[in-house]
Design a protein around this motif. Structure first.
Motif, PDB file in Angstrom:
ATOM      1  N   LEU A  56      97.863  76.861  -4.391  1.00 60.64           N
ATOM      2  CA  LEU A  56      98.218  78.080  -3.674  1.00 60.64           C
ATOM      3  C   LEU A  56      97.149  79.121  -3.970  1.00 60.64           C
ATOM      4  N   GLU A  57      97.146  80.190  -3.203  1.00 61.99           N
ATOM      5  CA  GLU A  57      96.226  81.315  -3.417  1.00 61.99           C
ATOM      6  C   GLU A  57      94.787  80.807  -3.558  1.00 61.99           C
ATOM      7  N   SER A  58      94.330  80.092  -2.508  1.00 65.33           N
ATOM      8  CA  SER A  58      92.982  79.515  -2.469  1.00 65.33           C
ATOM      9  C   SER A  58      92.716  78.599  -3.656  1.00 65.33           C
ATOM     10  N   CYS A  59      93.732  77.877  -4.062  1.00 68.04           N
ATOM     11  CA  CYS A  59      93.684  76.920  -5.181  1.00 68.04           C
ATOM     12  C   CYS A  59      93.411  77.575  -6.525  1.00 68.04           C
ATOM     13  N   SER A  60      93.730  78.867  -6.651  1.00 72.47           N
ATOM     14  CA  SER A  60      93.576  79.501  -7.960  1.00 72.47           C
ATOM     15  C   SER A  60      94.824  79.287  -8.814  1.00 72.47           C
TER      16      SER A  60
END
Length: 181
Positions: A56-60
């Motif tokens: 999630l969250e650009s894979c962060s």
């Protein structure tokens, strides 16, 4: 200068990973839409490797509920990408002739032989009639994904580490602690 981080921009950069990416902060509508498009488009161009499930969250960050939802999405897309075999066996013209337009194909040996391969049986996507769904508690896909994620976490039995590996890990951690001061 930093590159724009939107999923659309990332999908056009051939050096990046492909997969179920999203800028969403949690699972839900935005995540589902972005993840589906970010996975389908590369698959349609012939990409064979995907990364980012659960991210999630650009894979962060990653979440177990999102990982379960991605497992469902990737299962459906794997079935889509396999395609449909069209040959004399799958066409079954003799069975069609025998059963006719108003007949029942379900008890036929041919149907039994082929239906599991041709269908994707979802694990968390609702396929019930409304009455049954209401009787079962009207749980959403997110509810079912959360239940499954918690069950998987609860039931997971990790394999024991190889002999001596714990000692090696402890030594590495101690060295890192000393280095950090």
């Amino acid at each position: 200068r930093a590159l724009h981080s939107s999923p659309t921009r990332r999908s056009s950069d051939l050096t990046n990973f492909y997969g179920p990416f999203t800028d969403a902060f949690r699972e839900g509508d935005q995540s589902a839409m972005e993840r589906t498009l970010m996975t389908v488009m590369p698959l349609l161009t012939g990409v064979h490797s995907l990364a980012g499930a659960g991210g999630l969250e650009s894979c962060s960050l990653a979440g177990p509920v999102q990982l379960v939802e991605d497992d469902e999405l990737l299962g459906m897309l794997a079935r889509l990408m396999r395609g449909i075999a069209v040959n004399p066996e799958t066409l079954a013209l003799e069975v069609i002739e025998e059963v006719g337009p108003m007949g029942n194909y379900l008890p036929r040996e041919h149907t039994l032989r082929h239906h599991r391969r041709e269908l994707h049986a979802p694990g968390i996507v609702n396929r019930m009639l409304r009455e049954a769904w209401l009787e079962e508690g009207a749980r959403t896909m997110a509810d079912l994904a959360r239940e499954r994620a918690l069950r998987l976490i609860d039931e997971h039995q990790p394999a024991p580490l190889e002999e001596g590996l714990n000692r090696e890990i402890d030594q590495l951690l101690a060295a890192a602690d000393r280095e950090a001061g």
